[in-house]
Design a protein around this motif. Structure first.
Motif, PDB file in Angstrom:
ATOM      1  N   LEU A 336       0.828  -1.211   0.000  1.00 45.87           N
ATOM      2  CA  LEU A 336       0.000   0.000   0.000  1.00 45.87           C
ATOM      3  C   LEU A 336       0.860   1.258   0.000  1.00 45.87           C
ATOM      4  O   LEU A 336       0.532   2.255  -0.653  1.00 45.87           O
ATOM      5  CB  LEU A 336      -0.926   0.000   1.210  1.00 45.87           C
ATOM      6  CG  LEU A 336      -2.110  -0.967   1.178  1.00 45.87           C
ATOM      7  CD1 LEU A 336      -2.889  -0.921   2.479  1.00 45.87           C
ATOM      8  CD2 LEU A 336      -3.040  -0.657   0.003  1.00 45.87           C
ATOM      9  N   ILE A 337       1.972   1.230   0.719  1.00 46.99           N
ATOM     10  CA  ILE A 337       2.876   2.387   0.759  1.00 46.99           C
ATOM     11  C   ILE A 337       3.496   2.634  -0.616  1.00 46.99           C
ATOM     12  O   ILE A 337       3.612   3.776  -1.068  1.00 46.99           O
ATOM     13  CB  ILE A 337       3.960   2.169   1.834  1.00 46.99           C
ATOM     14  CG1 ILE A 337       3.341   2.325   3.223  1.00 46.99           C
ATOM     15  CG2 ILE A 337       5.130   3.134   1.657  1.00 46.99           C
ATOM     16  CD1 ILE A 337       4.270   1.996   4.366  1.00 46.99           C
ATOM     17  N   ARG A 338       3.879   1.578  -1.288  1.00 43.04           N
ATOM     18  CA  ARG A 338       4.484   1.719  -2.619  1.00 43.04           C
ATOM     19  C   ARG A 338       3.475   2.236  -3.639  1.00 43.04           C
ATOM     20  O   ARG A 338       3.839   2.915  -4.595  1.00 43.04           O
ATOM     21  CB  ARG A 338       5.069   0.381  -3.063  1.00 43.04           C
ATOM     22  CG  ARG A 338       6.338  -0.010  -2.287  1.00 43.04           C
ATOM     23  CD  ARG A 338       6.719  -1.444  -2.548  1.00 43.04           C
ATOM     24  NE  ARG A 338       7.938  -1.821  -1.818  1.00 43.04           N
ATOM     25  CZ  ARG A 338       8.232  -3.046  -1.451  1.00 43.04           C
ATOM     26  NH1 ARG A 338       7.382  -4.052  -1.722  1.00 43.04           N
ATOM     27  NH2 ARG A 338       9.348  -3.307  -0.791  1.00 43.04           N
ATOM     28  N   GLN A 339       2.203   1.908  -3.435  1.00 40.35           N
ATOM     29  CA  GLN A 339       1.168   2.370  -4.359  1.00 40.35           C
ATOM     30  C   GLN A 339       0.754   3.812  -4.074  1.00 40.35           C
ATOM     31  O   GLN A 339       0.175   4.475  -4.928  1.00 40.35           O
ATOM     32  CB  GLN A 339      -0.072   1.469  -4.247  1.00 40.35           C
ATOM     33  CG  GLN A 339       0.143   0.041  -4.743  1.00 40.35           C
ATOM     34  CD  GLN A 339      -1.069  -0.834  -4.464  1.00 40.35           C
ATOM     35  OE1 GLN A 339      -2.105  -0.357  -3.987  1.00 40.35           O
ATOM     36  NE2 GLN A 339      -0.946  -2.123  -4.758  1.00 40.35           N
ATOM     37  N   ALA A 340       1.062   4.295  -2.888  1.00 44.38           N
ATOM     38  CA  ALA A 340       0.580   5.617  -2.460  1.00 44.38           C
ATOM     39  C   ALA A 340       1.400   6.743  -3.076  1.00 44.38           C
ATOM     40  O   ALA A 340       2.613   6.645  -3.232  1.00 44.38           O
ATOM     41  CB  ALA A 340       0.621   5.718  -0.934  1.00 44.38           C
ATOM     42  N   ASP A 341       0.702   7.821  -3.389  1.00 45.99           N
ATOM     43  CA  ASP A 341       1.393   9.036  -3.830  1.00 45.99           C
ATOM     44  C   ASP A 341       2.012   9.761  -2.641  1.00 45.99           C
ATOM     45  O   ASP A 341       3.049  10.415  -2.768  1.00 45.99           O
ATOM     46  CB  ASP A 341       0.398   9.963  -4.541  1.00 45.99           C
ATOM     47  CG  ASP A 341      -0.244   9.295  -5.750  1.00 45.99           C
ATOM     48  OD1 ASP A 341       0.506   8.876  -6.642  1.00 45.99           O
ATOM     49  OD2 ASP A 341      -1.478   9.185  -5.772  1.00 45.99           O
ATOM     50  N   TYR A 342       1.359   9.633  -1.476  1.00 42.01           N
ATOM     51  CA  TYR A 342       1.825  10.289  -0.262  1.00 42.01           C
ATOM     52  C   TYR A 342       1.603   9.350   0.919  1.00 42.01           C
ATOM     53  O   TYR A 342       0.624   8.598   0.953  1.00 42.01           O
ATOM     54  CB  TYR A 342       1.067  11.600  -0.011  1.00 42.01           C
ATOM     55  CG  TYR A 342       1.069  12.538  -1.190  1.00 42.01           C
ATOM     56  CD1 TYR A 342       2.114  13.431  -1.388  1.00 42.01           C
ATOM     57  CD2 TYR A 342       0.021  12.511  -2.121  1.00 42.01           C
ATOM     58  CE1 TYR A 342       2.124  14.275  -2.488  1.00 42.01           C
ATOM     59  CE2 TYR A 342       0.026  13.351  -3.221  1.00 42.01           C
ATOM     60  CZ  TYR A 342       1.080  14.229  -3.405  1.00 42.01           C
ATOM     61  OH  TYR A 342       1.096  15.064  -4.497  1.00 42.01           O
ATOM     62  N   VAL A 343       2.506   9.409   1.877  1.00 43.03           N
ATOM     63  CA  VAL A 343       2.369   8.646   3.123  1.00 43.03           C
ATOM     64  C   VAL A 343       2.436   9.634   4.284  1.00 43.03           C
ATOM     65  O   VAL A 343       3.301  10.512   4.314  1.00 43.03           O
ATOM     66  CB  VAL A 343       3.473   7.583   3.272  1.00 43.03           C
ATOM     67  CG1 VAL A 343       3.391   6.903   4.641  1.00 43.03           C
ATOM     68  CG2 VAL A 343       3.369   6.544   2.164  1.00 43.03           C
ATOM     69  N   ILE A 344       1.502   9.503   5.220  1.00 42.76           N
ATOM     70  CA  ILE A 344       1.470  10.384   6.391  1.00 42.76           C
ATOM     71  C   ILE A 344       1.697   9.544   7.647  1.00 42.76           C
ATOM     72  O   ILE A 344       0.960   8.592   7.903  1.00 42.76           O
ATOM     73  CB  ILE A 344       0.139  11.146   6.497  1.00 42.76           C
ATOM     74  CG1 ILE A 344      -0.094  11.992   5.238  1.00 42.76           C
ATOM     75  CG2 ILE A 344       0.127  12.030   7.743  1.00 42.76           C
ATOM     76  CD1 ILE A 344      -1.426  12.727   5.241  1.00 42.76           C
ATOM     77  N   LEU A 345       2.705   9.898   8.422  1.00 42.93           N
ATOM     78  CA  LEU A 345       3.013   9.250   9.700  1.00 42.93           C
ATOM     79  C   LEU A 345       2.557  10.168  10.821  1.00 42.93           C
ATOM     80  O   LEU A 345       3.032  11.303  10.931  1.00 42.93           O
ATOM     81  CB  LEU A 345       4.513   8.979   9.804  1.00 42.93           C
ATOM     82  CG  LEU A 345       5.050   8.478  11.152  1.00 42.93           C
ATOM     83  CD1 LEU A 345       4.450   7.131  11.517  1.00 42.93           C
ATOM     84  CD2 LEU A 345       6.576   8.406  11.130  1.00 42.93           C
ATOM     85  N   THR A 346       1.628   9.707  11.656  1.00 40.04           N
ATOM     86  CA  THR A 346       1.103  10.547  12.728  1.00 40.04           C
ATOM     87  C   THR A 346       1.967  10.439  13.986  1.00 40.04           C
ATOM     88  O   THR A 346       2.894   9.640  14.061  1.00 40.04           O
ATOM     89  CB  THR A 346      -0.356  10.177  13.072  1.00 40.04           C
ATOM     90  OG1 THR A 346      -0.390   8.853  13.616  1.00 40.04           O
ATOM     91  CG2 THR A 346      -1.238  10.258  11.833  1.00 40.04           C
ATOM     92  N   ASN A 347       1.614  11.220  14.979  1.00 37.30           N
ATOM     93  CA  ASN A 347       2.395  11.353  16.223  1.00 37.30           C
ATOM     94  C   ASN A 347       2.070  10.192  17.175  1.00 37.30           C
ATOM     95  O   ASN A 347       1.390  10.352  18.171  1.00 37.30           O
ATOM     96  CB  ASN A 347       2.055  12.686  16.888  1.00 37.30           C
ATOM     97  CG  ASN A 347       2.995  13.026  18.017  1.00 37.30           C
ATOM     98  OD1 ASN A 347       4.103  13.489  17.802  1.00 37.30           O
ATOM     99  ND2 ASN A 347       2.561  12.804  19.257  1.00 37.30           N
ATOM    100  N   ILE A 348       2.580   8.989  16.849  1.00 32.82           N
ATOM    101  CA  ILE A 348       2.230   7.804  17.623  1.00 32.82           C
ATOM    102  C   ILE A 348       3.399   7.310  18.462  1.00 32.82           C
ATOM    103  O   ILE A 348       4.555   7.507  18.113  1.00 32.82           O
ATOM    104  CB  ILE A 348       1.765   6.651  16.694  1.00 32.82           C
ATOM    105  CG1 ILE A 348       2.815   6.386  15.593  1.00 32.82           C
ATOM    106  CG2 ILE A 348       0.404   6.945  16.113  1.00 32.82           C
ATOM    107  CD1 ILE A 348       2.514   5.171  14.736  1.00 32.82           C
ATOM    108  N   PRO A 349       3.120   6.633  19.587  1.00 33.59           N
ATOM    109  CA  PRO A 349       4.178   5.950  20.325  1.00 33.59           C
ATOM    110  C   PRO A 349       4.696   4.778  19.480  1.00 33.59           C
ATOM    111  O   PRO A 349       3.928   4.152  18.744  1.00 33.59           O
ATOM    112  CB  PRO A 349       3.479   5.437  21.585  1.00 33.59           C
ATOM    113  CG  PRO A 349       2.173   6.157  21.649  1.00 33.59           C
ATOM    114  CD  PRO A 349       1.808   6.498  20.237  1.00 33.59           C
TER     115      PRO A 349
END
Length: 418
Positions: A336-349
């Protein structure tokens, strides 16, 4: 430990002229673990405030060992009842140990200082919550998860016979969620401690609670064992979403699976989100409303982000509650990451359970990181996550919240079309 009884008799609460709770009746005795669930604004936190003498009911009575709590002195209540609130504001830079020792105050005479016995009890409480190593650090320098463990230790230092908790695992990484809830469950059974806890995660509530109270619009909609309360019909009526309810093959507890319901057709680019702990609820809704094709993973079943993603009909890579990311899920997430135009990483532990999400994010073509707290305050891997995160951060676009992420995403898309 001598057990207590709590009896809530027909209480109703209001804020000014607004009714918040009505006709609430239930009781708890030693060894009961009761979970209070329900949507936002259903009255869950208000119920705990009423029981703990913070908000006096407009009508009805709260009885502790058959005595009205509103006729008892605060110190007497605190010897029997401890509270872990949703948010704890401590204005001064007390050390973590000093904060935990505050839990001994009900057991001290006026102007009496803590003694050796109190220090031993405080140390034991901090060791139980894995917080003793934080004892000399100022409370205002701790991360959300560290602070929460100290606050729980303070409650245990009171040596209570009943414990009230308002969403106790909200700030905790998955390994500490299990550790703290297992501890509370053990004290609940071995010491016959009454536990009444508010949960937003239905799967966690099912996993740990003997009884559940489902609130809706300030009233008890259903109460009883998990199998009687967490029905497909009840959840659909109260939460407004369709779900599948099934029994876990290992624990025998119920697992709630939201069914898909998409409201907006995707017409824009693909965005994959790496999130958890409810950190992407508003982000996912905003992206879907703007017409993006959104996916999420890897996420544990029952997490607030998982429930939202399912309700929005997103592609989700999922794991069972409290499980580490398997190789199979990791590979699905990578795709899914490779198919994505953008990846968003949120503020997670980041713990060992979800560190593979950071490794997968290395494959992102365009990475946006939402950073509200430094990774050092969210790392539960002994430094491994910090190293990976810093590598990601060096090549990512940094923003402070979900709204900023949406704005920068629109800007990046606009530039890409030129």
């Amino acid at each position: 430990m001598q057990s207590v009884t709590l009896r809530i008799n027909n209480i109703a609460c209001r804020y000014e002229t607004t009714n918040v709770l009505e006709n609430i009746n239930f009781s708890a005795t030693g060894g009961d673990f009761i979970g209070v669930i329900g949507p936002n604004a259903s009255g869950k936190s208000t119920l705990l405030k009423s029981i703990s003498k913070v908000l006096k009911p407009h009508t009805g009575v709260v009885l502790l060992n058959e005595r009205d709590v509103y006729t008892l002195k605060s110190a007497e209540i605190a010897k029997n009842l401890a509270v872990v609130p949703q948010e704890s504001v401590i204005s001064f830079a007390f050390t973590a140990l000093e904060v935990v020792l505050m839990g001994r105050t009900p057991h001290l005479n006026r102007f009496e200082m803590e003694g050796t016995k109190d220090l031993i009890i405080a140390k034991k409480a901090m060791e139980l919550t894995n917080a003793w190593h934080l004892r000399e650090r100022p409370i205002n320098t701790l991360s959300g998860g560290e602070k929460q463990r100290v606050i729980i230790a303070r409650a245990l230092a009171q040596e209570p016979k009943a414990l009230l908790l308002d969403e106790p695992t909200d700030h905790l990484d998955i390994n500490y969620q299990i550790e703290i809830l297992d501890l509370i469950k053990r004290l609940n059974k071995e010491e016959e401690m009454v536990v009444i806890a508010v949960f937003h995660d239905l799967n966690i509530a099912s996993q740990y609670c003997d009884r559940l109270i489902l609130l809706s619009k300030g009233r008890i909609f259903a109460a009883g064992r998990a199998g009687d309360v967490l029905t497909r019909e009840n959840i659909e009526k109260v939460y407004g979403i369709k779900v599948t309810v099934k029994q876990d093959d290992i624990s025998g507890r119920l697992i709630i699976h939201p069914q898909r319901k998409r409201m907006t057709k995707a017409t824009k680019g693909r965005v994959h989100i790496v999130a958890g702990c409810g950190s992407a609820v508003s982000l996912m809704n905003g992206l879907v409303d703007d017409g993006y094709n959104v996916s999420l993973g890897v996420i544990n079943i029952g997490d607030s982000d998982y429930i939202t993603a399912k309700a929005l009909e997103l592609d989700v890579v999922e794991e069972k509650p409290f499980s580490h990311i398997t190789e199979e899920s990791y590979e699905k997430n990578l795709e899914l990451i490779r198919q994505a135009d953008y990846v968003i990483l949120t503020n997670i532990p980041i713990g060992f359970a979800n560190i593979k999400n950071l490794k997968a994010a290395e494959q992102a073509e365009n990475l946006i990181i939402i950073e509200k707290e430094p990774i050092e305050d969210r790392d539960y891997t002994g430094g491994e996550a910090i190293k990976l995160y810093r590598q990601l951060r060096a090549n990512a676009t940094l923003v402070g919240d979900s709204h900023a992420a949406l704005q920068i995403l629109k800007s990046m898309e606009s530039q890409a079309k030129r």
